[in-house]
Design a protein around this motif. Sequence first.
Motif, short mmCIF file in Angstrom:
data_model
loop_
_atom_site.label_atom_id
_atom_site.label_comp_id
_atom_site.label_asym_id
_atom_site.label_seq_id
_atom_site.Cartn_x
_atom_site.Cartn_y
_atom_site.Cartn_z
N VAL A 1 86.93 -25.59 39.69
CA VAL A 1 86.09 -26.76 39.44
C VAL A 1 84.64 -26.31 39.28
O VAL A 1 84.13 -25.50 40.06
N GLY A 2 83.98 -26.82 38.24
CA GLY A 2 82.61 -26.40 37.95
C GLY A 2 81.55 -27.34 38.52
O GLY A 2 81.86 -28.37 39.12
N GLY A 3 80.30 -26.98 38.30
CA GLY A 3 79.17 -27.76 38.77
C GLY A 3 78.00 -26.86 39.12
O GLY A 3 78.02 -25.66 38.86
N ARG A 4 76.99 -27.44 39.73
CA ARG A 4 75.85 -26.65 40.22
C ARG A 4 76.30 -25.87 41.44
O ARG A 4 76.86 -26.42 42.37
N VAL A 5 76.07 -24.56 41.43
CA VAL A 5 76.52 -23.72 42.53
C VAL A 5 75.42 -23.61 43.59
O VAL A 5 74.30 -23.19 43.29
N ARG A 6 75.73 -24.02 44.80
CA ARG A 6 74.80 -23.87 45.92
C ARG A 6 74.82 -22.42 46.40
O ARG A 6 75.87 -21.89 46.73
N HIS A 7 73.63 -21.81 46.45
CA HIS A 7 73.56 -20.40 46.83
C HIS A 7 74.00 -20.20 48.28
O HIS A 7 74.56 -19.16 48.62
N ARG A 8 73.73 -21.20 49.12
CA ARG A 8 74.03 -21.06 50.55
C ARG A 8 75.53 -20.92 50.81
O ARG A 8 75.95 -20.18 51.68
N THR A 9 76.34 -21.65 50.05
CA THR A 9 77.79 -21.66 50.30
C THR A 9 78.61 -21.14 49.13
O THR A 9 79.83 -21.00 49.27
N ARG A 10 77.98 -20.89 47.98
CA ARG A 10 78.69 -20.49 46.75
C ARG A 10 79.74 -21.54 46.36
O ARG A 10 80.82 -21.21 45.88
N ALA A 11 79.40 -22.81 46.56
CA ALA A 11 80.31 -23.90 46.22
C ALA A 11 79.70 -24.76 45.11
O ALA A 11 78.49 -25.00 45.09
N LEU B 1 83.47 -20.46 44.85
CA LEU B 1 83.54 -19.19 44.14
C LEU B 1 84.20 -18.08 44.97
O LEU B 1 85.01 -17.32 44.44
N PRO B 2 83.88 -17.95 46.28
CA PRO B 2 84.56 -16.89 47.05
C PRO B 2 86.07 -17.08 47.12
O PRO B 2 86.82 -16.11 47.08
N VAL B 3 86.52 -18.33 47.20
CA VAL B 3 87.96 -18.61 47.22
C VAL B 3 88.58 -18.24 45.87
O VAL B 3 89.63 -17.59 45.81
N ALA B 4 87.94 -18.66 44.79
CA ALA B 4 88.46 -18.35 43.46
C ALA B 4 88.51 -16.85 43.21
O ALA B 4 89.47 -16.34 42.62
N ALA B 5 87.49 -16.13 43.69
CA ALA B 5 87.46 -14.68 43.50
C ALA B 5 88.63 -14.00 44.21
O ALA B 5 89.20 -13.04 43.69
N ARG B 6 89.01 -14.51 45.36
CA ARG B 6 90.13 -13.92 46.11
C ARG B 6 91.47 -14.21 45.44
O ARG B 6 92.44 -13.49 45.66
N LEU B 7 91.53 -15.26 44.64
CA LEU B 7 92.80 -15.67 44.04
C LEU B 7 92.91 -15.36 42.55
O LEU B 7 93.98 -15.56 41.96
N ASP C 1 88.98 -26.19 49.86
CA ASP C 1 87.56 -26.47 50.01
C ASP C 1 86.79 -25.15 50.15
O ASP C 1 87.37 -24.07 50.24
N ALA C 2 85.47 -25.24 50.23
CA ALA C 2 84.64 -24.08 50.53
C ALA C 2 84.66 -23.82 52.03
O ALA C 2 84.98 -24.70 52.82
N GLY C 3 84.29 -22.59 52.44
CA GLY C 3 84.19 -22.28 53.85
C GLY C 3 84.86 -20.96 54.20
O GLY C 3 85.79 -20.52 53.52
N SER C 4 84.38 -20.33 55.27
CA SER C 4 84.88 -19.01 55.64
C SER C 4 86.32 -19.05 56.14
O SER C 4 87.09 -18.12 55.89
N THR C 5 86.72 -20.11 56.83
CA THR C 5 88.11 -20.20 57.28
C THR C 5 89.04 -20.46 56.11
O THR C 5 90.14 -19.90 56.04
#
Length: 253
Positions: free
Chosen positions: A141-151, A124-130, A99-103
């Motif tokens: 997984v694609g879709g509209r990216v929320r700027h607040r969470t990059r999800a 996106l942050p998770v995908a970038a790390r991997l 999922d998205a999230g800092s943890t």
Amino acid sequence: MYAPERQQEILRIARESGRVDVLSLADTFQVTAETVRRDLKALDRAGLVRRVHGGAIPAGRLDFEPDLAERESTAADEKDRIARAALAELPAEGSVILDAGSTIARLAAGLPLESGLTLVTHALPVAARLADHPAIDLHLVGGRVRHRTRAAVDAWALRAYGEIRADVAFLGTNGFGADHGLTTPDLAEAAVKRAVIGAARRVVLLADSAKHGQEHFARFGDLADIDLLITDRGLAPDSVAAIEAAGTDVITV
């Protein structure tokens, strides 16, 4: 000015401005930052404000959502311990949703180089790390990216999760508790989290104890939907017992 008077004024400012920060309040009232933190703690205990990194917001602001930088710096040590403990819950082989999230991002950063998992994420942050991980079969997984969470959210993301069945999903949340279940500020993000729960055989929730009892605008599940909660030792023993009695295993670190 006595503490009750100062706290009343802090509450007024919070309600008018939508948020207060410790350093500004210390300057306004000519007191130390530690004094302000004690005031905010007292108001939080009274249910009048909700403490956030660097300050507080009025308790009625169920739609408040911190940005990524603030999430990264909040409860950092607890999140690091939770992420390390979550590594033990990875399957030896098979498929995993992150999922998205800092943890969750911390978990992604800690995946061993030899891990040969099939991994799915809408963050996106998770995908970038991997993305450069040599052994992982990564699906974004694609879709509209929320700027607040990059999800990624909305129809594309929901459709993608409706087409898969993973061995385990690691889920994040903004709030959890027996009364209100799992909550997050945004409806679109809640819908994706709900889809993630439905797409996995086993669901592991990673949430620091400060999120226990927090309630946000959009509800996406119950604690009964979670197989395992990994949290920190700040979660009270009676709360741990209540969650386990409802059927969810709990690990505190």
